[in-house]
Scaffold this motif. Structure first.
Motif, PDB file in Angstrom:
ATOM      1  N   PRO A  97       0.839  -1.217   0.000  1.00  0.00           N
ATOM      2  CA  PRO A  97       0.000   0.000   0.000  1.00  0.00           C
ATOM      3  C   PRO A  97       0.867   1.258   0.000  1.00  0.00           C
ATOM      4  CG  PRO A  97       0.016  -0.986   2.187  1.00  0.00           C
ATOM      5  CD  PRO A  97       0.818  -1.904   1.307  1.00  0.00           C
ATOM      6  N   LEU A  98       1.450   1.547  -1.148  1.00  0.00           N
ATOM      7  CA  LEU A  98       2.521   2.547  -1.207  1.00  0.00           C
ATOM      8  C   LEU A  98       2.265   3.599  -2.281  1.00  0.00           C
ATOM      9  CD1 LEU A  98       6.237   1.724  -1.015  1.00  0.00           C
ATOM     10  CD2 LEU A  98       5.453   2.681  -3.156  1.00  0.00           C
ATOM     11  N   ARG A  99       2.571   4.851  -1.965  1.00  0.00           N
ATOM     12  CA  ARG A  99       2.605   5.911  -2.970  1.00  0.00           C
ATOM     13  C   ARG A  99       4.055   6.348  -3.098  1.00  0.00           C
ATOM     14  NH1 ARG A  99      -2.206   8.682  -4.403  1.00  0.00           N
ATOM     15  NH2 ARG A  99      -0.845   9.852  -5.779  1.00  0.00           N
ATOM     16  N   TYR A 100       4.536   6.363  -4.323  1.00  0.00           N
ATOM     17  CA  TYR A 100       5.929   6.743  -4.570  1.00  0.00           C
ATOM     18  C   TYR A 100       5.938   8.149  -5.157  1.00  0.00           C
ATOM     19  CZ  TYR A 100      10.514   6.545  -6.934  1.00  0.00           C
ATOM     20  OH  TYR A 100      11.789   6.803  -7.378  1.00  0.00           O
ATOM     21  N   VAL A 101       6.623   9.088  -4.497  1.00  0.00           N
ATOM     22  CA  VAL A 101       6.638  10.478  -4.940  1.00  0.00           C
ATOM     23  C   VAL A 101       8.086  10.936  -5.135  1.00  0.00           C
ATOM     24  CG1 VAL A 101       5.800  12.817  -4.466  1.00  0.00           C
ATOM     25  CG2 VAL A 101       4.581  10.847  -3.493  1.00  0.00           C
ATOM     26  N   PRO A 102       8.638  10.692  -6.322  1.00  0.00           N
ATOM     27  CA  PRO A 102       9.998  11.174  -6.593  1.00  0.00           C
ATOM     28  C   PRO A 102       9.968  12.639  -7.005  1.00  0.00           C
ATOM     29  CG  PRO A 102       9.186   9.895  -8.455  1.00  0.00           C
ATOM     30  CD  PRO A 102       8.065   9.944  -7.452  1.00  0.00           C
ATOM     31  N   THR A 103      11.024  13.369  -6.660  1.00  0.00           N
ATOM     32  CA  THR A 103      11.090  14.767  -7.103  1.00  0.00           C
ATOM     33  C   THR A 103      12.533  15.109  -7.444  1.00  0.00           C
ATOM     34  OG1 THR A 103      10.608  17.061  -6.488  1.00  0.00           O
ATOM     35  CG2 THR A 103      11.249  15.591  -4.686  1.00  0.00           C
ATOM     36  N   VAL A 104      12.726  15.898  -8.492  1.00  0.00           N
ATOM     37  CA  VAL A 104      14.092  16.307  -8.849  1.00  0.00           C
ATOM     38  C   VAL A 104      14.259  17.796  -8.582  1.00  0.00           C
ATOM     39  CG1 VAL A 104      14.224  14.500 -10.631  1.00  0.00           C
ATOM     40  CG2 VAL A 104      13.800  16.859 -11.297  1.00  0.00           C
ATOM     41  N   SER A 105      15.420  18.141  -8.029  1.00  0.00           N
ATOM     42  CA  SER A 105      15.617  19.517  -7.566  1.00  0.00           C
ATOM     43  C   SER A 105      16.215  20.431  -8.637  1.00  0.00           C
ATOM     44  CB  SER A 105      16.515  19.515  -6.326  1.00  0.00           C
ATOM     45  OG  SER A 105      17.787  19.018  -6.661  1.00  0.00           O
ATOM     46  N   ARG A 106      16.695  19.855  -9.739  1.00  0.00           N
ATOM     47  CA  ARG A 106      17.305  20.709 -10.774  1.00  0.00           C
ATOM     48  C   ARG A 106      16.610  20.473 -12.114  1.00  0.00           C
ATOM     49  NH1 ARG A 106      23.783  20.131  -9.823  1.00  0.00           N
ATOM     50  NH2 ARG A 106      23.731  20.131  -7.545  1.00  0.00           N
ATOM     51  N   PRO A 107      15.363  20.885 -12.233  1.00  0.00           N
ATOM     52  CA  PRO A 107      14.590  20.551 -13.435  1.00  0.00           C
ATOM     53  C   PRO A 107      15.150  21.162 -14.711  1.00  0.00           C
ATOM     54  CG  PRO A 107      13.399  22.116 -12.033  1.00  0.00           C
ATOM     55  CD  PRO A 107      14.580  21.644 -11.241  1.00  0.00           C
ATOM     56  N   LEU A 108      15.891  22.254 -14.585  1.00  0.00           N
ATOM     57  CA  LEU A 108      16.370  22.927 -15.799  1.00  0.00           C
ATOM     58  C   LEU A 108      17.678  22.345 -16.324  1.00  0.00           C
ATOM     59  CD1 LEU A 108      15.532  26.611 -14.794  1.00  0.00           C
ATOM     60  CD2 LEU A 108      14.162  24.965 -16.104  1.00  0.00           C
ATOM     61  N   ASP A 109      18.295  21.476 -15.539  1.00  0.00           N
ATOM     62  CA  ASP A 109      19.552  20.882 -15.991  1.00  0.00           C
ATOM     63  C   ASP A 109      19.277  19.938 -17.164  1.00  0.00           C
ATOM     64  OD1 ASP A 109      22.523  20.284 -14.586  1.00  0.00           O
ATOM     65  OD2 ASP A 109      21.776  18.731 -15.975  1.00  0.00           O
ATOM     66  N   PRO A 110      20.128  19.989 -18.188  1.00  0.00           N
ATOM     67  CA  PRO A 110      19.912  19.118 -19.363  1.00  0.00           C
ATOM     68  C   PRO A 110      19.790  17.636 -18.987  1.00  0.00           C
ATOM     69  CG  PRO A 110      21.768  20.615 -19.718  1.00  0.00           C
ATOM     70  CD  PRO A 110      21.273  20.879 -18.342  1.00  0.00           C
ATOM     71  N   ARG A 111      20.436  17.223 -17.900  1.00  0.00           N
ATOM     72  CA  ARG A 111      20.343  15.809 -17.502  1.00  0.00           C
ATOM     73  C   ARG A 111      18.913  15.436 -17.111  1.00  0.00           C
ATOM     74  NH1 ARG A 111      25.260  15.110 -13.311  1.00  0.00           N
ATOM     75  NH2 ARG A 111      24.461  12.990 -13.042  1.00  0.00           N
ATOM     76  N   ASN A 112      18.083  16.435 -16.812  1.00  0.00           N
ATOM     77  CA  ASN A 112      16.697  16.166 -16.443  1.00  0.00           C
ATOM     78  C   ASN A 112      15.718  16.464 -17.578  1.00  0.00           C
ATOM     79  OD1 ASN A 112      16.974  15.204 -13.789  1.00  0.00           O
ATOM     80  ND2 ASN A 112      17.350  17.290 -13.034  1.00  0.00           N
ATOM     81  N   ALA A 113      16.251  16.585 -18.804  1.00  0.00           N
ATOM     82  CA  ALA A 113      15.398  16.999 -19.920  1.00  0.00           C
ATOM     83  C   ALA A 113      14.191  16.080 -20.099  1.00  0.00           C
ATOM     84  CB  ALA A 113      16.229  17.048 -21.200  1.00  0.00           C
ATOM     85  N   ALA A 114      14.355  14.798 -19.825  1.00  0.00           N
ATOM     86  CA  ALA A 114      13.264  13.853 -20.064  1.00  0.00           C
ATOM     87  C   ALA A 114      12.320  13.723 -18.861  1.00  0.00           C
ATOM     88  CB  ALA A 114      13.842  12.473 -20.409  1.00  0.00           C
ATOM     89  N   TRP A 115      12.591  14.448 -17.809  1.00  0.00           N
ATOM     90  CA  TRP A 115      11.816  14.298 -16.572  1.00  0.00           C
ATOM     91  C   TRP A 115      10.504  15.083 -16.650  1.00  0.00           C
ATOM     92  CZ3 TRP A 115      11.279  11.228 -12.679  1.00  0.00           C
ATOM     93  CH2 TRP A 115      10.603  11.643 -11.525  1.00  0.00           C
ATOM     94  N   ALA A 116       9.396  14.395 -16.456  1.00  0.00           N
ATOM     95  CA  ALA A 116       8.091  15.068 -16.526  1.00  0.00           C
ATOM     96  C   ALA A 116       7.378  15.023 -15.175  1.00  0.00           C
ATOM     97  CB  ALA A 116       7.234  14.393 -17.601  1.00  0.00           C
ATOM     98  N   GLY A 117       8.072  14.535 -14.157  1.00  0.00           N
ATOM     99  CA  GLY A 117       7.432  14.379 -12.846  1.00  0.00           C
ATOM    100  C   GLY A 117       7.567  15.621 -11.987  1.00  0.00           C
ATOM    101  N   ARG A 118       7.401  15.414 -10.711  1.00  0.00           N
ATOM    102  CA  ARG A 118       7.417  16.505  -9.739  1.00  0.00           C
ATOM    103  C   ARG A 118       8.818  17.126  -9.661  1.00  0.00           C
ATOM    104  NH1 ARG A 118       3.756  17.459  -5.090  1.00  0.00           N
ATOM    105  NH2 ARG A 118       2.525  15.616  -5.586  1.00  0.00           N
ATOM    106  N   THR A 119       8.866  18.424  -9.434  1.00  0.00           N
ATOM    107  CA  THR A 119      10.161  19.103  -9.311  1.00  0.00           C
ATOM    108  C   THR A 119      10.208  19.909  -8.017  1.00  0.00           C
ATOM    109  OG1 THR A 119       9.380  21.028 -10.532  1.00  0.00           O
ATOM    110  CG2 THR A 119      10.445  19.298 -11.825  1.00  0.00           C
ATOM    111  N   GLY A 120      11.414  20.157  -7.552  1.00  0.00           N
ATOM    112  CA  GLY A 120      11.616  20.939  -6.329  1.00  0.00           C
ATOM    113  C   GLY A 120      12.250  20.084  -5.254  1.00  0.00           C
TER     114      GLY A 120
END
Ligand SMILES: Cc1cc2nc3c(=O)[nH]c(=O)nc-3n(C[C@H](O)[C@H](O)[C@H](O)COP(=O)(O)OP(=O)(O)OC[C@H]3O[C@@H](n4cnc5c(N)ncnc54)[C@H](O)[C@@H]3O)c2cc1C
Length: 273
Positions: A181-204
Motif C-alpha cells: 500500500p505505497l505511494r511513490y513520490v519522486p522529485t528532482v531539484s534541478r529541473p532545468l539541468d539538461p540531464r533532467n530533460a526527459a523528466w516530466a514528474g514533480r520538481t523541487g
C-alpha cells in the motif's frame, strides 16, 4: 528517541566485528552503487532501519563508516546486507570502497541505531529522504512486506537528477501492482539541468514539496508518522515545514548521515585524515 543523535563515527572498542565478504556489487551510475556484504559466519540479526559500520582494509588500516542497511533483515543469512552508497569525491572511505571487486574482504560491525519502525503502528508512514537516505526505507518496506504486515506508506524521495532515483523500479512496481500500500513520490531539484530533460514528474527540493504532498495525499498530523533520512539541512527544513503544518515533533523521527554544516571538503580539512 527521535531527538537522539549519536556520534556514529566513534566505534566502541568492544563492539563486535565480523569478518565479511563483498559478494555482489551493482553500479547504478559512476557515483551510486549497491554493495552486498555477507558475513563469513552466521548472520547478525538487525531491525529494518538500523545501520552497520562497514570496514575496508587499506594501507594496513581498517577504515570504517556507518551505512543504513537497505536489504531486509530476513535475507541477511542468504544474500547478505545491502549497502546503497554514494561516492563522495574526497579521498576517504568511499573512494576505498569503490576500488573493491566482488570477493574482497571486509568487516561489518553492528547493528546500531534507533531509526526503526514502531510495533503495530497503524498510522500512514511518510518516508522522506534525499539521495542515499532512501536506504533504510527500502529495508522497512521489504521487511514488512516479507512479514506480511505492510504499512500504509508514502515515499518522498528527492534527488538532483532523475537518473539518481535509486530503487525507482522496485518502488514503481510495488505501487503499480498494488503489492504494497505505497505511494511513490519522486522529485528532482534541478529541473532545468539538461540531464533532467526527459523528466516530466514533480520538481523541487523535498522541503519545498512536502507540504503539497501532505495536502494532496491528505496526510494529517494525527494519522501520520514521519521518518526523515539523509542530508542534515534537508532534515531540519522538512521538519520545519511539517511543524508549520501542525505535526508535533514526536511524530517525526530522524537519521542524519553527517553532522550539520559539513560539506565534503570541510570534513577532510577539519579532521586531516
Ligand atoms: C547512521 C548513518 C548511516 C549512513 N548511511 C549511509 C548510506 O546508506 N549510504 C551512504 O552513501 N552514506 C551513508 N552514510 C554516510 C557514510 O557513513 C559516509 O559518511 C559517506 O559514505 C562518505 O564517506 P567518506 O569517508 O568518503 O567521507 P566522509 O568524510 O565520511 O564524509 C565527507 C562528507 O561527504 C558528504 N557525504 C557523506 N555521505 C554522503 C552521502 N551519502 N551523500 C552525499 N554526500 C555525503 C558530507 O558532506 C560529509 O561531511 C551514513 C552515515 C550515518 C551517520
Amino acid at each position: 528517541m527521535s531527538h537522539h543523535v549519536e556520534d556514529t563515527r566513534v566505534i566502541a572498542e568492544d563492539a563486535p566485528q565480523y569478518n565479511a565478504t563483498l559478494v555482489r556489487r551493482e553500479d547504478h551510475s559512476a557515483e551510486l552503487a549497491s554493495f552486498w556484504v555477507r558475513l563469513d559466519g552466521d548472520a547478525i540479526p538487525f531491525e529494518a532501519g538500523q545501520y552497520m559500520t562497514a570496514g575496508v582494509f587499506a594501507d594496513g588500516k581498517l577504515w570504517q563508516r556507518p551505512y543504513s542497511v537497505a536489504s531486509a533483515p530476513a535475507v541477511a543469512g542468504t544474500e547478505g546486507y545491502e549497502l546503497y552508497v554514494r561516492l563522495v569525491p574526497v579521498i576517504r572511505f568511499t573512494t576505498l570502497l569503490w576500488r573493491l571487486r566482488e570477493g574482497a574482504r571486509m568487516r561489518l560491525i553492528g547493528p546500531k541505531g534507533r531509526f526503526m519502525l514502531e510495533p503495530d503502528d497503524h498510522r500512514t508512514h511518510l518516508y522522506v529522504s534525499t539521495g542515499t537516505g532512501i536506504a533504510p526505507f527500502l529495508a522497512m518496506i521489504r521487511q514488512t512486506q516479507l512479514a506480511g504486515s505492510p504499512r500504509k506508506t508514502v515515499v518522498l524521495h528527492g534527488v538532483s537528477f532523475a537518473e539518481e532515483l535509486g530503487y525507482r523500479e522496485i518502488l514503481e512496481s510495488l505501487e503499480r501492482d498494488a503489492t504494497y500500500p505505497l505511494r511513490y513520490v519522486p522529485t528532482v531539484s534541478r529541473p532545468l539541468d539538461p540531464r533532467n530533460a526527459a523528466w516530466a514528474g514533480r520538481t523541487g527540493r523535498v522541503e519545498a514539496v512536502v507540504g503539497d504532498v501532505c495536502h494532496d495525499l491528505r496526510l494529517s498530523a494525527d494519522r501520520t508518522v514521519v521518518y526523515i533520512c539523509g542530508n542534515p539541512e534537508m532534515i531540519l527544513n522538512v521538519e520545519g515545514a511539517l511543524m508549520g503544518r501542525g505535526f508535533p515533533e514526536f511524530h517525526v523521527k530522524k537519521e542524519l548521515y553527517w553532522p550539520k554544516g559539513k560539506a565534503p571538503g570541510e570534513v577532510a580539512a577539519a579532521t586531516g585524515s
